[in-house]
Design a protein around this motif. Sequence first.
Motif, PDB file in Angstrom:
ATOM      1  N   THR A  42       8.189 -39.003  14.866  1.00 36.67           N
ATOM      2  CA  THR A  42       9.360 -39.814  14.563  1.00 36.67           C
ATOM      3  C   THR A  42      10.554 -38.895  14.364  1.00 36.67           C
ATOM      4  N   PRO A  43      11.767 -39.331  14.706  1.00 36.73           N
ATOM      5  CA  PRO A  43      12.946 -38.462  14.580  1.00 36.73           C
ATOM      6  C   PRO A  43      13.110 -37.862  13.189  1.00 36.73           C
ATOM      7  N   ALA A  44      12.736 -38.635  12.160  1.00 34.44           N
ATOM      8  CA  ALA A  44      12.922 -38.133  10.799  1.00 34.44           C
ATOM      9  C   ALA A  44      12.000 -36.959  10.483  1.00 34.44           C
ATOM     10  N   ARG A  45      10.904 -36.809  11.217  1.00 35.49           N
ATOM     11  CA  ARG A  45       9.941 -35.744  10.932  1.00 35.49           C
ATOM     12  C   ARG A  45      10.105 -34.528  11.835  1.00 35.49           C
ATOM     13  N   GLU A  46      10.965 -34.598  12.844  1.00 38.07           N
ATOM     14  CA  GLU A  46      11.078 -33.503  13.811  1.00 38.07           C
ATOM     15  C   GLU A  46      11.552 -32.211  13.154  1.00 38.07           C
ATOM     16  N   LEU A  47      12.700 -32.254  12.477  1.00 35.26           N
ATOM     17  CA  LEU A  47      13.229 -31.031  11.872  1.00 35.26           C
ATOM     18  C   LEU A  47      12.336 -30.497  10.747  1.00 35.26           C
ATOM     19  N   PRO A  48      11.775 -31.362   9.862  1.00 41.01           N
ATOM     20  CA  PRO A  48      10.842 -30.826   8.861  1.00 41.01           C
ATOM     21  C   PRO A  48       9.645 -30.111   9.478  1.00 41.01           C
ATOM     22  N   VAL A  49       9.132 -30.642  10.592  1.00 38.68           N
ATOM     23  CA  VAL A  49       7.988 -29.992  11.237  1.00 38.68           C
ATOM     24  C   VAL A  49       8.414 -28.670  11.872  1.00 38.68           C
ATOM     25  N   VAL A  50       9.596 -28.657  12.508  1.00 40.78           N
ATOM     26  CA  VAL A  50      10.106 -27.398  13.068  1.00 40.78           C
ATOM     27  C   VAL A  50      10.271 -26.367  11.947  1.00 40.78           C
ATOM     28  N   TRP A  51      10.775 -26.789  10.796  1.00 41.39           N
ATOM     29  CA  TRP A  51      10.944 -25.877   9.667  1.00 41.39           C
ATOM     30  C   TRP A  51       9.591 -25.326   9.210  1.00 41.39           C
ATOM     31  N   LYS A  52       8.561 -26.183   9.151  1.00 42.85           N
ATOM     32  CA  LYS A  52       7.230 -25.724   8.739  1.00 42.85           C
ATOM     33  C   LYS A  52       6.679 -24.697   9.728  1.00 42.85           C
ATOM     34  N   ILE A  53       6.882 -24.961  11.026  1.00 40.30           N
ATOM     35  CA  ILE A  53       6.403 -24.020  12.043  1.00 40.30           C
ATOM     36  C   ILE A  53       7.168 -22.701  11.937  1.00 40.30           C
ATOM     37  N   ALA A  54       8.490 -22.785  11.715  1.00 43.64           N
ATOM     38  CA  ALA A  54       9.298 -21.570  11.571  1.00 43.64           C
ATOM     39  C   ALA A  54       8.848 -20.760  10.350  1.00 43.64           C
ATOM     40  N   LEU A  55       8.562 -21.457   9.243  1.00 39.60           N
ATOM     41  CA  LEU A  55       8.071 -20.769   8.045  1.00 39.60           C
ATOM     42  C   LEU A  55       6.727 -20.104   8.329  1.00 39.60           C
ATOM     43  N   GLY A  56       5.864 -20.821   9.062  1.00 44.05           N
ATOM     44  CA  GLY A  56       4.583 -20.224   9.446  1.00 44.05           C
ATOM     45  C   GLY A  56       4.773 -19.006  10.331  1.00 44.05           C
ATOM     46  N   SER A  57       5.795 -19.055  11.194  1.00 46.22           N
ATOM     47  CA  SER A  57       6.085 -17.916  12.064  1.00 46.22           C
ATOM     48  C   SER A  57       6.522 -16.697  11.249  1.00 46.22           C
ATOM     49  N   ILE A  58       7.363 -16.916  10.245  1.00 46.48           N
ATOM     50  CA  ILE A  58       7.793 -15.816   9.371  1.00 46.48           C
ATOM     51  C   ILE A  58       6.586 -15.225   8.645  1.00 46.48           C
ATOM     52  N   ILE A  59       5.702 -16.097   8.142  1.00 47.23           N
ATOM     53  CA  ILE A  59       4.494 -15.610   7.461  1.00 47.23           C
ATOM     54  C   ILE A  59       3.626 -14.816   8.436  1.00 47.23           C
ATOM     55  N   ASN A  60       3.490 -15.328   9.670  1.00 51.37           N
ATOM     56  CA  ASN A  60       2.743 -14.580  10.692  1.00 51.37           C
ATOM     57  C   ASN A  60       3.276 -13.164  10.842  1.00 51.37           C
ATOM     58  N   LYS A  61       4.598 -13.057  10.966  1.00 51.54           N
ATOM     59  CA  LYS A  61       5.209 -11.754  11.238  1.00 51.54           C
ATOM     60  C   LYS A  61       5.178 -10.845  10.013  1.00 51.54           C
ATOM     61  N   TYR A  62       5.585 -11.381   8.857  1.00 46.12           N
ATOM     62  CA  TYR A  62       5.767 -10.539   7.678  1.00 46.12           C
ATOM     63  C   TYR A  62       4.455 -10.236   6.942  1.00 46.12           C
ATOM     64  N   VAL A  63       3.546 -11.204   6.928  1.00 52.81           N
ATOM     65  CA  VAL A  63       2.320 -11.043   6.130  1.00 52.81           C
ATOM     66  C   VAL A  63       1.153 -10.527   6.975  1.00 52.81           C
ATOM     67  N   ILE A  64       1.112 -10.904   8.254  1.00 56.50           N
ATOM     68  CA  ILE A  64      -0.048 -10.555   9.088  1.00 56.50           C
ATOM     69  C   ILE A  64       0.298  -9.472  10.102  1.00 56.50           C
ATOM     70  N   ILE A  65       1.249  -9.770  10.997  1.00 51.31           N
ATOM     71  CA  ILE A  65       1.439  -8.926  12.181  1.00 51.31           C
ATOM     72  C   ILE A  65       1.999  -7.556  11.833  1.00 51.31           C
ATOM     73  N   ILE A  66       3.119  -7.514  11.113  1.00 51.60           N
ATOM     74  CA  ILE A  66       3.777  -6.227  10.854  1.00 51.60           C
ATOM     75  C   ILE A  66       2.895  -5.293  10.024  1.00 51.60           C
ATOM     76  N   PRO A  67       2.309  -5.750   8.896  1.00 53.38           N
ATOM     77  CA  PRO A  67       1.443  -4.815   8.150  1.00 53.38           C
ATOM     78  C   PRO A  67       0.258  -4.314   8.969  1.00 53.38           C
ATOM     79  N   ILE A  68      -0.421  -5.242   9.682  1.00 59.12           N
ATOM     80  CA  ILE A  68      -1.593  -4.830  10.460  1.00 59.12           C
ATOM     81  C   ILE A  68      -1.183  -3.904  11.605  1.00 59.12           C
ATOM     82  N   ALA A  69      -0.059  -4.234  12.280  1.00 59.92           N
ATOM     83  CA  ALA A  69       0.395  -3.396  13.391  1.00 59.92           C
ATOM     84  C   ALA A  69       0.718  -1.981  12.912  1.00 59.92           C
ATOM     85  N   LEU A  70       1.383  -1.845  11.779  1.00 62.72           N
ATOM     86  CA  LEU A  70       1.723  -0.519  11.256  1.00 62.72           C
ATOM     87  C   LEU A  70       0.469   0.254  10.844  1.00 62.72           C
TER      88      LEU A  70
END
Length: 309
Positions: A42-70
């Motif tokens: 539904t239109p009302a849920r589109e941006l909240p879901v995008v925000w959740k995915i973006a937050l998950g992406s930041i967690i992926n990069k900062y908590v998982i990918i960058i520490p493990i890659a280094l």
Amino acid sequence: MSVGLLAVVDDILSAAMKASAKTAGVVIDDAAVTPQYVQGLTPARELPVVWKIALGSIINKYVIIIPIALLLEAFAPMVLPYLLIVGGAFLCFEGAEKVLEWFGVSHGEHGDDGPRDEKKLVLGAVRTDLILSTEIMLIALSSLDPDFGIWMTLGALLIIGLAMTVVVYGAVALLVKIDDIGLRFMKSPSRGVRRFGVRVVASMPAVFRVISIVGTVAMLWVGGHLLLQNLAETLWAGPYDLVHVVTHAIEAAGPVIVWIVETAMSAVFGLAIGLVIVAVITGITRLTKRGGHSGSSAPRRPTSTGDPA
């Protein structure tokens, strides 16, 4: 002291910008893949879901990918290609599934009868983002000066991770809300603006179909490229050598044609591997279900309640 700090920050920003330029192709792929996950909401849920995915992406990069890659870069660099092989295989699998769905073939339970489960949707999008973000950050890491130092390297990767997330999910948010912008144009007192709004709204189904196709091809391209490159470094160089022979033969046609051919071959290779993985998983799933049914369908002996009179 402040001048020295500004110089360090300037060096980090300059290195981050140069490294980010080399990740542009994967960033475009990421932006093309993600809108598929918010279609049908539904239109009302589109941006909240995008925000959740973006937050998950930041967690992926900062908590998982960058520490493990280094850590891996410092202590076990030979492991990185194998992780990218696994990630590439996963992208090929997802891309092949979507191609099969275009032809009405589905090996899983993908019913669309009810509302979409946001938790599963976000989990699937963040899982795919983990693979694409891994490639983005590893490309960025390989583009940085090896003598940069651990803290400056970390600072550059943090900046790249944040910038790429803002670019990708800002573009996704704009894409999923274009139809709402069109609806607002339709309410304008200007007749020309209203007509433009109608055209915008009417074109969005086709736009999202194109985005879905581009996203699927992007999955296969990125996944196939990851497999080709990292298999060549570890287990099997045959497919990569074949691509190299073909692209070398057409070098005279120019870099654009070479890129198109290389991309197409990566996508075809990714589709082939993805179809094999789908077939294997489908076979295992059917065998498991058949074994479960056969185990639960054994005839039961009637229990006697007493001797007949």
